[in-house]
Motif scaffolding. Sequence first.
Motif, PDB file in Angstrom:
ATOM      1  N   GLU A  43       5.992 -40.764  -6.998  1.00  0.00           N
ATOM      2  CA  GLU A  43       4.532 -40.738  -6.920  1.00  0.00           C
ATOM      3  C   GLU A  43       4.030 -39.968  -5.696  1.00  0.00           C
ATOM      4  N   GLU A  44       4.767 -40.026  -4.583  1.00  0.00           N
ATOM      5  CA  GLU A  44       4.339 -39.329  -3.358  1.00  0.00           C
ATOM      6  C   GLU A  44       4.290 -37.810  -3.545  1.00  0.00           C
ATOM      7  N   LYS A  45       5.058 -37.285  -4.479  1.00  0.00           N
ATOM      8  CA  LYS A  45       5.122 -35.834  -4.690  1.00  0.00           C
ATOM      9  C   LYS A  45       4.142 -35.346  -5.756  1.00  0.00           C
ATOM     10  N   PHE A  67       5.863 -44.281 -14.881  1.00  0.00           N
ATOM     11  CA  PHE A  67       6.956 -44.964 -15.564  1.00  0.00           C
ATOM     12  C   PHE A  67       7.734 -45.811 -14.568  1.00  0.00           C
ATOM     13  N   LEU A  68       8.341 -46.854 -15.069  1.00  0.00           N
ATOM     14  CA  LEU A  68       9.292 -47.614 -14.273  1.00  0.00           C
ATOM     15  C   LEU A  68      10.626 -46.903 -14.363  1.00  0.00           C
ATOM     16  N   ARG A  69      11.448 -47.058 -13.350  1.00  0.00           N
ATOM     17  CA  ARG A  69      12.728 -46.346 -13.325  1.00  0.00           C
ATOM     18  C   ARG A  69      13.804 -47.238 -12.753  1.00  0.00           C
ATOM     19  N   GLU A  70      14.923 -47.308 -13.431  1.00  0.00           N
ATOM     20  CA  GLU A  70      16.096 -48.034 -12.951  1.00  0.00           C
ATOM     21  C   GLU A  70      17.202 -47.018 -12.713  1.00  0.00           C
ATOM     22  N   THR A  71      17.914 -47.160 -11.608  1.00  0.00           N
ATOM     23  CA  THR A  71      19.021 -46.240 -11.329  1.00  0.00           C
ATOM     24  C   THR A  71      20.250 -47.034 -10.908  1.00  0.00           C
ATOM     25  N   LEU A  72      21.381 -46.417 -11.102  1.00  0.00           N
ATOM     26  CA  LEU A  72      22.632 -47.001 -10.636  1.00  0.00           C
ATOM     27  C   LEU A  72      22.765 -46.742  -9.136  1.00  0.00           C
TER      28      LEU A  72
END
Length: 139
Positions: A43-45, A67-72
């Motif tokens: 969002e900052e970009k 969007f929500l985001r999940e990462t490993l």
Amino acid sequence: MNGEIYSYLYEKILKIGALDIYTQSIYMKKNRPAVKLCVICEEEKLSEIIELILKETTTLGIRYNKFLRETLDRKIVKIKTKYGNISIKFAYYKGKILKYSPEYEECKVIAENFKLPLKTVYEDITCTVNKYLESFRIK
């Protein structure tokens, strides 16, 4: 818009800090062919990327969604291979290695220097990483 602009735009948007960027061929109203530009960013970009797209393209507007985001979890480890020390990106889920991948840019240089297919370099490094991981397993 001239298609050559997309290559230039990709570089500039990624340099700003976008996480990913891609295009899709679509058809707009009245069955007009078009190219949809999609950028994934934090969002900052967002405002900086919007400004760049408005200045550098022929678009008259931009639609965006949050969007929500999940990462490993990720960790890069240098592993000794027959080509030298190579960076391997390990991805973890609940503390266990789920997958890994050698760094593309390093593999590309190896393929060019050794005059090997990139596929062969990936296969060789994967074999080495599998042996590396096996050495940590309890027997």
